[in-house]
Design an enzyme around this catalytic site. Structure first.
Site, PDB file in Angstrom:
ATOM      1  N   LYS A 269      -8.805   8.378  -0.722  1.00 27.76           N
ATOM      2  CA  LYS A 269      -9.129   8.132   0.705  1.00 27.76           C
ATOM      3  C   LYS A 269     -10.567   7.654   0.839  1.00 27.76           C
ATOM      4  O   LYS A 269     -11.475   8.228   0.240  1.00 27.76           O
ATOM      5  CB  LYS A 269      -8.898   9.409   1.532  1.00 27.76           C
ATOM      6  CG  LYS A 269      -9.063   9.174   3.027  1.00 27.76           C
ATOM      7  CD  LYS A 269      -8.414  10.260   3.850  1.00 27.76           C
ATOM      8  CE  LYS A 269      -8.689  10.065   5.339  1.00 27.76           C
ATOM      9  NZ  LYS A 269      -8.154   8.796   5.863  1.00 27.76           N
TER      10      LYS A 269
ATOM     11  N   GLY B 174      -9.522  10.536  10.166  1.00 31.58           N
ATOM     12  CA  GLY B 174      -9.332  10.200  11.573  1.00 31.58           C
ATOM     13  C   GLY B 174      -8.633  11.326  12.316  1.00 31.58           C
ATOM     14  O   GLY B 174      -8.932  11.611  13.480  1.00 31.58           O
TER      15      GLY B 174
ATOM     16  N   GLY C  44       0.823  -1.212   0.000  1.00 24.20           N
ATOM     17  CA  GLY C  44       0.000   0.000   0.000  1.00 24.20           C
ATOM     18  C   GLY C  44       0.857   1.261   0.000  1.00 24.20           C
ATOM     19  O   GLY C  44       2.085   1.191   0.094  1.00 24.20           O
TER      20      GLY C  44
ATOM     21  N   MET D  47       1.145   3.545   2.330  1.00 22.29           N
ATOM     22  CA  MET D  47       1.899   3.651   3.585  1.00 22.29           C
ATOM     23  C   MET D  47       2.864   2.494   3.752  1.00 22.29           C
ATOM     24  O   MET D  47       3.975   2.675   4.251  1.00 22.29           O
ATOM     25  CB  MET D  47       0.916   3.724   4.775  1.00 22.29           C
ATOM     26  CG  MET D  47       0.341   5.106   5.030  1.00 22.29           C
ATOM     27  SD  MET D  47       1.605   6.383   5.227  1.00 22.29           S
ATOM     28  CE  MET D  47       2.525   5.764   6.636  1.00 22.29           C
TER      29      MET D  47
ATOM     30  N   HIS E 109      -7.801  15.725   1.613  1.00 25.66           N
ATOM     31  CA  HIS E 109      -6.967  14.547   1.312  1.00 25.66           C
ATOM     32  C   HIS E 109      -7.114  14.172  -0.152  1.00 25.66           C
ATOM     33  O   HIS E 109      -8.042  14.601  -0.837  1.00 25.66           O
ATOM     34  CB  HIS E 109      -7.380  13.348   2.176  1.00 25.66           C
ATOM     35  CG  HIS E 109      -6.832  13.391   3.569  1.00 25.66           C
ATOM     36  ND1 HIS E 109      -7.466  14.066   4.580  1.00 25.66           N
ATOM     37  CD2 HIS E 109      -5.701  12.862   4.110  1.00 25.66           C
ATOM     38  CE1 HIS E 109      -6.755  13.941   5.697  1.00 25.66           C
ATOM     39  NE2 HIS E 109      -5.681  13.217   5.438  1.00 25.66           N
ATOM     40  N   HIS E 110      -6.238  13.276  -0.581  1.00 23.35           N
ATOM     41  CA  HIS E 110      -6.229  12.737  -1.948  1.00 23.35           C
ATOM     42  C   HIS E 110      -7.533  12.010  -2.296  1.00 23.35           C
ATOM     43  O   HIS E 110      -8.284  11.596  -1.406  1.00 23.35           O
ATOM     44  CB  HIS E 110      -5.039  11.786  -2.116  1.00 23.35           C
ATOM     45  CG  HIS E 110      -5.005  10.698  -1.072  1.00 23.35           C
ATOM     46  ND1 HIS E 110      -5.668   9.510  -1.222  1.00 23.35           N
ATOM     47  CD2 HIS E 110      -4.430  10.659   0.157  1.00 23.35           C
ATOM     48  CE1 HIS E 110      -5.476   8.759  -0.154  1.00 23.35           C
ATOM     49  NE2 HIS E 110      -4.732   9.442   0.713  1.00 23.35           N
TER      50      HIS E 110
ATOM     51  N   THR F 256      -7.287   3.807   9.891  1.00 21.92           N
ATOM     52  CA  THR F 256      -8.353   4.647  10.452  1.00 21.92           C
ATOM     53  C   THR F 256      -9.717   4.107   9.999  1.00 21.92           C
ATOM     54  O   THR F 256      -9.783   3.196   9.173  1.00 21.92           O
ATOM     55  CB  THR F 256      -8.219   6.113   9.999  1.00 21.92           C
ATOM     56  OG1 THR F 256      -8.315   6.165   8.561  1.00 21.92           O
ATOM     57  CG2 THR F 256      -6.898   6.705  10.435  1.00 21.92           C
TER      58      THR F 256
HETATM   59  P1  NAD Z   1      -3.643   1.728   0.648  1.00 20.30           P
HETATM   60  O1  NAD Z   1      -4.968   1.296   0.108  1.00 20.30           O
HETATM   61  O2  NAD Z   1      -2.636   2.296  -0.286  1.00 20.30           O
HETATM   62  O3  NAD Z   1      -2.941   0.477   1.386  1.00 20.30           O
HETATM   63  C1  NAD Z   1      -3.612  -0.486   2.168  1.00 20.30           C
HETATM   64  C2  NAD Z   1      -2.973  -1.820   1.865  1.00 20.30           C
HETATM   65  O4  NAD Z   1      -3.501  -2.799   2.757  1.00 20.30           O
HETATM   66  C3  NAD Z   1      -3.269  -2.314   0.435  1.00 20.30           C
HETATM   67  O5  NAD Z   1      -2.051  -2.641  -0.223  1.00 20.30           O
HETATM   68  C4  NAD Z   1      -4.139  -3.542   0.664  1.00 20.30           C
HETATM   69  O6  NAD Z   1      -3.956  -4.554  -0.327  1.00 20.30           O
HETATM   70  C5  NAD Z   1      -3.627  -3.999   2.021  1.00 20.30           C
HETATM   71  N1  NAD Z   1      -4.540  -4.942   2.681  1.00 20.30           N
HETATM   72  C6  NAD Z   1      -5.905  -4.938   2.696  1.00 20.30           C
HETATM   73  N2  NAD Z   1      -6.356  -6.020   3.350  1.00 20.30           N
HETATM   74  C7  NAD Z   1      -5.260  -6.715   3.761  1.00 20.30           C
HETATM   75  C8  NAD Z   1      -5.081  -7.926   4.479  1.00 20.30           C
HETATM   76  N3  NAD Z   1      -6.127  -8.659   4.894  1.00 20.30           N
HETATM   77  N4  NAD Z   1      -3.811  -8.341   4.743  1.00 20.30           N
HETATM   78  C9  NAD Z   1      -2.751  -7.619   4.323  1.00 20.30           C
HETATM   79  N5  NAD Z   1      -2.852  -6.470   3.596  1.00 20.30           N
HETATM   80  C10 NAD Z   1      -4.104  -6.020   3.344  1.00 20.30           C
HETATM   81  O7  NAD Z   1      -3.963   2.730   1.840  1.00 20.30           O
HETATM   82  P2  NAD Z   1      -2.957   3.730   2.578  1.00 20.30           P
HETATM   83  O8  NAD Z   1      -3.073   5.095   1.974  1.00 20.30           O
HETATM   84  O9  NAD Z   1      -1.625   3.088   2.727  1.00 20.30           O
HETATM   85  O10 NAD Z   1      -3.685   3.835   4.004  1.00 20.30           O
HETATM   86  C11 NAD Z   1      -3.929   2.688   4.799  1.00 20.30           C
HETATM   87  C12 NAD Z   1      -4.638   3.102   6.088  1.00 20.30           C
HETATM   88  O11 NAD Z   1      -3.761   3.925   6.856  1.00 20.30           O
HETATM   89  C13 NAD Z   1      -5.913   3.926   5.887  1.00 20.30           C
HETATM   90  O12 NAD Z   1      -6.838   3.566   6.893  1.00 20.30           O
HETATM   91  C14 NAD Z   1      -5.447   5.354   6.095  1.00 20.30           C
HETATM   92  O13 NAD Z   1      -6.474   6.221   6.506  1.00 20.30           O
HETATM   93  C15 NAD Z   1      -4.434   5.139   7.186  1.00 20.30           C
HETATM   94  N6  NAD Z   1      -3.422   6.184   7.315  1.00 20.30           N
HETATM   95  C16 NAD Z   1      -3.088   6.511   8.595  1.00 20.30           C
HETATM   96  C17 NAD Z   1      -2.084   7.420   8.826  1.00 20.30           C
HETATM   97  C18 NAD Z   1      -1.670   7.669  10.252  1.00 20.30           C
HETATM   98  O14 NAD Z   1      -0.722   8.444  10.476  1.00 20.30           O
HETATM   99  N7  NAD Z   1      -2.316   7.025  11.226  1.00 20.30           N
HETATM  100  C19 NAD Z   1      -1.431   8.032   7.752  1.00 20.30           C
HETATM  101  C20 NAD Z   1      -1.782   7.677   6.450  1.00 20.30           C
HETATM  102  C21 NAD Z   1      -2.784   6.732   6.247  1.00 20.30           C
END
Ligand code: NAD
Length: 284
Positions: free
Chosen positions: A160, A166, A12, A14, A156-157, A101
């Site tokens: 999202k 969150g 993903g 992150m 945000h992008h 989140t």
């Molecule tokens: P993204 O969609 O790019 O990445 C999520 C990844 O999780 C994907 O590659 C997906 O295939 C994978 N995934 C889904 N189900 C899975 C499973 N069962 N097992 C393993 N992998 C699995 O999203 P992102 O932009 O990386 O964001 C992910 C989350 O983090 C969101 O909830 C976002 O809001 C949150 N986020 C939090 C912060 C923070 O500082 N807390 C910052 C950025 C994003």
């Protein structure tokens, strides 16, 4: 001693940034990378995936397969995957950092139950700057109090999937707590049509979704004749990733309990194992 980190959601946005952040930190080792079982990237080299060069860690289809090799898991996925991963960590006595989140209150309680068995650090935003803003917001709310209208605006992008962010909810939660208000009662999510005049007690949220914006948040305290705005702008996901790996290294020597980035940064010194009954998504 190097800390072995497992990344779930490794492919993903992150996940890839976290692999890059671990690669740049000599005290941490990427020990495992996990993706969705249907991902086309299973078996791929995690280092190559993140653009830091081959590191020999193959992307696995489940955390169970690799949990033995890790000290701490960092999870930025989706709520259902996070809950399953937290359960695996609890069953194996491993700490977990949760960045995902969008949890429902029931899912939040489930996570809190796991935190009775393992150290669990969850933050809606892991950037140091945002966590500093939480402190500034608390101060602003206490000083400006009921003299101002308070609105939270976030952008945000376009990818999202949850709104408001969150982080925006956490910011609203900080302000509501400082003013002795219950966010669930005073929050207003978007406005349209004949809304009537604004009630000062309310805390408004406005959401923008567009392009590739990494994450902007502004809290407006607007009174008669003046206005204070506290703004944070993320220009790179690396700010979240660096905070999350810092949290992982910090978490390794903690007792079981629910922690957040305020604990990691030393803004709070209370016993986090005792407050599991009251901690919620919005009370960071
Ligand atoms: P993204 O969609 O790019 O990445 C999520 C990844 O999780 C994907 O590659 C997906 O295939 C994978 N995934 C889904 N189900 C899975 C499973 N069962 N097992 C393993 N992998 C699995 O999203 P992102 O932009 O990386 O964001 C992910 C989350 O983090 C969101 O909830 C976002 O809001 C949150 N986020 C939090 C912060 C923070 O500082 N807390 C910052 C950025 C994003």
């Amino acid at each position: 001693m190097s800390v072995n980190i497992g990344i779930t959601g490794a492919a993903g946005r992150m996940g890839r940034t976290l692999i890059e952040a671990i690669d740049a930190n000599p005290q941490l080792t990427l020990a495992a990378a996990v993706e969705h079982p249907d991902s086309s990237l299973l078996g791929a080299d995690a280092g190559e995936l993140a653009g830091v060069g081959k590191n020999g860690v193959k992307v696995a289809a489940s955390l169970e397969e690799v949990i033995e090799a890790v000290d701490v898991v960092i999870d930025f996925t989706i709520p259902l995957a996070t809950l399953a991963n937290a359960k695996t960590c609890a069953a194996n006595g491993k700490a977990i950092v949760v960045g995902t989140t969008g949890f429902t209150p029931e899912q939040q309680s489930e996570l809190e139950n796991h935190a009775r068995k393992i150290p669990l650090c969850k933050a809606t935003n892991f950037s140091t700057g945002v966590n500093l803003c939480f402190q500034l917001l608390d101060m602003a709310a206490r000083v400006l109090g009921d003299e101002v209208d308070i609105e939270v605006v976030e952008a945000h992008h376009r990818h999202k999937i949850d709104a408001p962010s969150g982080t925006a909810l956490s910011m609203g939660g900080v302000v509501a707590n400082a003013l002795g208000r219950d966010l669930a009662e005073v929050a207003v999510y978007g406005r349209e049509g004949q809304t009537g005049a604004r009630d000062r007690e309310t805390i408004g949220f406005a959401t923008v979704r567009a392009g590739d914006i990494v994450g902007d948040h502004t809290v407006i305290f607007a009174g008669e004749g003046e206005r204070v705005e506290i703004t944070h702008k993320s220009s790179s996901r690396m700010s979240f990733a660096r905070g999350a790996v810092r949290a992982a290294a910090w978490l390794i020597s903690r007792q079981p309990g629910l922690y957040d980035m305020q604990d990691v940064l030393g803004f709070r010194s209370t016993d986090r194992t005792a407050n599991l009954a009251t901690k919620g998504e919005q009370t960071q």
